[in-house]
Design a protein around this motif. Sequence first.
Motif, short mmCIF file in Angstrom:
data_model
loop_
_atom_site.label_atom_id
_atom_site.label_comp_id
_atom_site.label_asym_id
_atom_site.label_seq_id
_atom_site.Cartn_x
_atom_site.Cartn_y
_atom_site.Cartn_z
N ALA A 1 0.81 -1.29 -0.07
CA ALA A 1 -0.08 0.10 0.27
C ALA A 1 0.76 1.18 0.08
O ALA A 1 2.10 0.98 0.35
N SER A 2 0.32 2.43 -0.53
CA SER A 2 1.02 3.50 -0.63
C SER A 2 1.39 4.19 0.66
O SER A 2 2.27 4.83 1.02
N SER A 3 0.74 3.99 1.75
CA SER A 3 0.97 4.27 3.12
C SER A 3 1.74 3.44 3.76
O SER A 3 2.38 3.75 4.89
N ASP A 4 2.16 2.29 3.51
CA ASP A 4 3.42 1.37 3.98
C ASP A 4 4.53 2.25 4.18
O ASP A 4 5.07 2.69 3.18
N GLU A 5 5.12 2.02 5.36
CA GLU A 5 6.47 2.36 5.57
C GLU A 5 7.60 1.49 5.81
O GLU A 5 7.10 0.57 6.22
N VAL A 6 8.76 1.53 5.62
CA VAL A 6 9.88 0.64 5.84
C VAL A 6 11.09 1.70 6.88
O VAL A 6 11.12 2.62 6.53
N PRO A 7 11.78 0.90 7.58
CA PRO A 7 12.93 1.60 8.36
C PRO A 7 13.98 2.11 7.49
O PRO A 7 14.22 1.21 6.61
N ASP A 8 14.57 2.93 8.01
CA ASP A 8 15.83 3.50 7.32
C ASP A 8 17.11 3.56 8.27
O ASP A 8 16.70 4.05 9.30
N PRO A 9 17.97 3.45 7.70
CA PRO A 9 19.12 3.42 8.72
C PRO A 9 19.57 4.69 9.42
O PRO A 9 20.19 5.08 10.20
N GLY B 1 17.45 6.41 10.72
CA GLY B 1 16.59 6.36 11.88
C GLY B 1 15.04 6.72 11.66
O GLY B 1 14.06 6.65 12.13
N ASP B 2 15.03 7.34 10.09
CA ASP B 2 13.63 7.78 9.84
C ASP B 2 13.07 6.65 9.22
O ASP B 2 13.51 5.73 8.60
N ALA B 3 11.66 6.65 9.23
CA ALA B 3 10.86 5.62 8.22
C ALA B 3 10.61 6.40 7.02
O ALA B 3 10.38 7.73 6.75
N ILE B 4 10.69 5.68 5.74
CA ILE B 4 10.26 6.13 4.66
C ILE B 4 9.09 5.27 3.85
O ILE B 4 8.82 4.25 4.22
N ARG C 1 23.00 9.92 0.44
CA ARG C 1 22.85 10.28 1.87
C ARG C 1 23.57 11.52 2.37
O ARG C 1 24.84 11.97 1.85
N ALA C 2 23.12 12.15 3.35
CA ALA C 2 23.54 13.43 3.80
C ALA C 2 25.08 12.90 4.55
O ALA C 2 25.29 11.97 5.10
N ARG C 3 25.82 13.91 4.47
CA ARG C 3 27.35 13.87 4.86
C ARG C 3 28.11 12.59 4.39
O ARG C 3 29.23 12.43 4.93
N ASP C 4 27.45 12.06 3.28
CA ASP C 4 27.98 10.71 2.88
C ASP C 4 28.37 9.81 3.71
O ASP C 4 29.27 9.16 3.82
N LYS C 5 27.36 9.52 4.64
CA LYS C 5 27.47 8.61 5.66
C LYS C 5 26.48 7.74 5.48
O LYS C 5 25.49 7.89 5.14
N ALA C 6 26.61 6.38 6.01
CA ALA C 6 25.76 5.40 5.77
C ALA C 6 24.41 5.44 6.59
O ALA C 6 23.36 4.93 6.36
N ASP C 7 24.40 6.24 7.76
CA ASP C 7 23.28 6.41 8.35
C ASP C 7 22.99 7.91 8.16
O ASP C 7 22.02 8.26 9.10
N GLY C 8 23.34 8.57 7.15
CA GLY C 8 22.71 9.90 7.14
C GLY C 8 21.28 9.96 6.32
O GLY C 8 21.11 8.96 5.76
N LYS C 9 20.75 10.91 6.52
CA LYS C 9 19.55 11.15 5.98
C LYS C 9 19.39 11.24 4.56
O LYS C 9 20.37 11.73 3.83
#
Length: 262
Positions: A65-73, A75-78, A116-124
């Motif tokens: 579904a279009s409302s489904d979300e998945v975790p992201d490294p 820390g935010d869900a997308i 990703r931000a700051r070229d980090k694996a956990d960057g936004k």
Amino acid sequence: MRILSISGQNIASLSDRFEIDFTAAPLNGAGLFAITGETGAGKSSILDAMCLALYGDAPRLATGASSDEVPDPSGDAIKAKDARAILRRGAVQGWAEVRFTAQDGNDYIARWQSRRARDKADGKLQNVARSLARASDQQVLAGQTTAVNEQIIALTGLTYEEFRRTVLLAQGDFDAFLRADTNERAGLLEKVTGTSLYRAVSTRVFERTEAARQAHDALALRRGEHRLLSDEEQAALAEENAPLGVQSRHLVDRIDDESVRL
């Protein structure tokens, strides 16, 4: 359209940079070829890269579904349908590029990139960057998502859904074309086979035929409003007109005589 090459990096299960060039040997001489490999080797990722570069979307994003979300490294869900979710886990950036020949006969390069931000694996995750360039001189024709989409559709003659249901039938989606309704399927077939020209010709022939039929019916109606005189009626009319003809000639003679005296 004709796909000339597909390349990319960090797309789903594909980490190393890859490129498939259909204009070079041995693929340029292959009438038929197959993409094979173990499950998870990246076969579908190649097709995803092609769709991302061209349309900013991919077949694997169609599920859920279009409302489904998945975790992201980060820390935010997308959203599960967010194309950035295809970026390989642990990668700080990924890209996909397609070189293709459009309907106008020219070659173009479509590119999709996520980072990703700051070229980090956990960057936004940053906004996706997309571009469309002319292959001959590398001139960028569009650099915004909406503009790129519009130009891709104009150059290929296909929307993403039309492309996905005809040119590309992804794994588990082979029946997408069969499930389309009659009108939609007819339109897709016309675009794929290039027979839309014949539909236009057929429409023009029908319109001209209908116009000619209406004109004929109008003339037939007008003809029906008039009745031809019988032989007897024509003879009576001629007999009635005979004295008038004599009188007319006498008047002409008198006018000539008057003119001479003057």
